[in-house]
Design a protein around this motif. Structure first.
Motif, short mmCIF file in Angstrom:
data_model
loop_
_atom_site.label_atom_id
_atom_site.label_comp_id
_atom_site.label_asym_id
_atom_site.label_seq_id
_atom_site.Cartn_x
_atom_site.Cartn_y
_atom_site.Cartn_z
N LEU A 333 0.88 -1.30 0.00
CA LEU A 333 -0.12 0.16 -0.05
C LEU A 333 0.86 1.16 0.03
N ILE A 334 1.85 1.22 0.82
CA ILE A 334 2.90 2.45 0.58
C ILE A 334 3.43 2.51 -0.50
N GLU A 335 3.88 1.65 -1.35
CA GLU A 335 4.29 1.81 -2.74
C GLU A 335 3.16 2.40 -3.56
N LYS A 336 2.14 1.87 -3.25
CA LYS A 336 1.14 2.76 -4.39
C LYS A 336 0.86 4.13 -4.01
N ILE A 337 0.80 4.61 -2.64
CA ILE A 337 0.65 5.88 -2.45
C ILE A 337 1.86 6.60 -2.78
N ALA A 338 3.03 6.22 -2.90
CA ALA A 338 4.26 6.72 -3.17
C ALA A 338 4.38 7.13 -4.50
N HIS A 339 3.85 5.99 -5.33
CA HIS A 339 4.16 6.25 -7.01
C HIS A 339 3.14 5.43 -7.62
N GLY A 340 2.85 4.27 -7.25
CA GLY A 340 2.07 3.33 -8.25
C GLY A 340 0.76 3.78 -8.52
N ASN A 341 -0.17 4.32 -7.66
CA ASN A 341 -1.43 5.00 -8.21
C ASN A 341 -1.27 6.02 -9.02
N TRP A 342 0.02 6.93 -9.09
CA TRP A 342 0.05 7.85 -10.16
C TRP A 342 0.52 7.30 -11.09
N LEU A 343 1.03 6.44 -11.39
CA LEU A 343 1.66 5.70 -12.80
C LEU A 343 0.41 5.04 -13.42
N SER A 344 -0.53 4.45 -12.51
CA SER A 344 -1.66 3.93 -12.88
C SER A 344 -2.56 4.76 -13.68
N VAL A 345 -3.12 5.91 -12.87
CA VAL A 345 -3.84 6.83 -13.48
C VAL A 345 -3.32 7.52 -14.82
N LEU A 346 -2.00 7.78 -14.74
CA LEU A 346 -1.56 8.48 -16.02
C LEU A 346 -1.48 7.40 -16.94
N GLU A 347 -1.29 6.14 -16.85
CA GLU A 347 -1.20 5.39 -18.15
C GLU A 347 -2.71 5.27 -18.59
N ARG A 348 -3.54 5.37 -17.59
CA ARG A 348 -5.20 5.37 -18.23
C ARG A 348 -5.62 6.72 -18.70
N THR A 349 -4.82 7.58 -18.46
CA THR A 349 -5.08 8.86 -19.04
C THR A 349 -4.45 9.63 -20.01
N TRP A 350 -3.14 9.50 -20.30
CA TRP A 350 -2.27 9.79 -21.42
C TRP A 350 -2.67 8.95 -22.46
N LYS A 351 -2.91 9.24 -23.64
CA LYS A 351 -3.20 8.42 -24.82
C LYS A 351 -2.93 9.29 -26.11
N ALA A 352 -2.89 8.53 -27.14
CA ALA A 352 -2.46 8.98 -28.54
C ALA A 352 -3.57 10.27 -28.67
#
Length: 357
Positions: A333-352
């Motif tokens: 959970l700490i890893e998610k809060i620290a960076h994992g959740n940001w990378l996940s939402v950015l992958e789902r938002t940034w697109k061609a």
């Protein structure tokens, strides 16, 4: 515990360097000898490995006087809307500073335009900096400047800082207060939301008033994100998110970054560094309850606010993670809060980008 890699949702280091206006300030950021919350040395000490580097076009007569944000209540007078020529000059100036930092860092800082870029920077022990705008005053109603900035690397935008502009109405700094203040998006604001969706630019809701929030929720096909906001039920400042807003973010599988600004953490709404890490953890507890473990991240507001003294600057981030470890959060959970959740939402938002020709 060993400090996790941190990707942060919001900092104002570019504004600090822009307001200084000297090459010496840029050199000090690179050398770790400057006064700010973030530089390459402090970042390395705290395992701060990147984040959203905000461009905030400053008002000629200044922004918010933090001394007004004291216990007992306040309503901070906001600056007048900016002229577009002034805002564009400031925006270009701060973007140039970020590129100069990249150029002068000898590979220690990289401007990133995709999650793959972020991971590649980390693989080579570089800070991953993402270009973000806080307040869209530099963008014209026809959105031509948006396309230019996106081509330069813009990947995240807050339509407003708290002052109003041609797109939307910001939420003022009031305590105690609901965020339901003022009108929603303008027609130009609705066009901006749709074009950001087409380009894959993240829309940051942090300074938007409540009516604007609901307009974005209605119009956007992306996850709802507030890069640096806290829980209104725990601190009733107008900048924080209500339970209903948090529920909408959760439904969209979005993310909220915990804001370290003490006026948005403390029950008394005061901008006072004498604020405990436990106060931060209470907001994280509430955010997890509202959003789930996949919806909570960090949005420090480093270099843009008074933060808790036990953190101090980017080098103090391990103290927060130690507190979470003692709280029983667990490494995953700490890893998610620290960076994992940001990378996940950015992958789902940034697109061609969608080609409209």
């Amino acid at each position: 515990m060993n400090a996790p890699v941190v990707f942060d949702g919001h900092n104002d280091a570019l504004l600090r360097l822009y307001m200084d206006g000297s090459q010496q300030a840029i050199d000090a950021f690179l050398a770790g000898t400057g006064p700010g919350h973030i530089d390459l040395v402090k970042a390395k000490a705290g395992n701060f490995r990147g984040g959203m580097f905000a461009i905030f076009p400053p008002s000629p007569k200044g922004a918010i006087d933090f001394d007004r944000m004291s216990p007992g209540g306040y309503d901070c007078l906001l600056p007048e809307p900016l002229e577009i020529v002034f805002a564009q000059a400031a925006t270009i100036g701060m973007a140039a500073i970020l590129f100069r930092l990249e150029r002068g860092s000898n590979g220690r800082l990289r401007v990133c335009r995709s999650v793959a870029d972020i991971r590649a920077a980390w693989a080579e022990d570089a800070m991953a900096a993402v270009l973000h705008i806080e307040g869209a005053e530099a963008i014209d109603a026809d959105l031509a400047m948006l396309d230019v900035l996106h081509a330069a690397g813009l990947r995240s935008i807050g339509m407003v800082w708290s002052r109003d502009n041609i797109f939307a109405h910001g939420v003022p700094m009031r305590f105690p207060s609901s965020p339901d203040i003022g009108d929603g998006l303008t027609e130009a604001g609705e066009r901006l939301v749709k074009r950001c969706n087409e380009l894959g630019i993240l829309l940051d809701l942090s300074h938007l008033n409540e009516k604007g929030f609901w307009d974005v929720a209605r119009l956007s096909d992306a996850p709802l994100v507030a890069t640096h906001s806290n829980v209104h039920a725990l601190c009733t400042v107008s900048r924080n998110l209500t339970g209903r807003q948090l529920a909408a973010i959760a439904e969209s599988k979005g993310v909220v970054g915990l804001n370290f600004a003490t006026a948005f953490l403390r029950e008394d709404g005061a901008m006072n560094a004498d604020t405990s890490i436990e106060t931060m953890v209470r907001h994280l507890d509430a955010l997890i309850e509202a959003l789930g473990e996949d919806g909570v991240a960090l949005g420090s507001d480093f270099d843009g606010a008074v933060i808790p003294a036990p953190i101090g600057n980017a080098s103090g981030l391990p103290a927060l993670f130690d507190a979470l470890d003692r709280r029983g959060y667990g490494r995953a959970l700490i890893e998610k809060i620290a960076h994992g959740n940001w990378l996940s939402v950015l992958e789902r938002t940034w697109k061609a980008p969608v080609d409209r020709r």
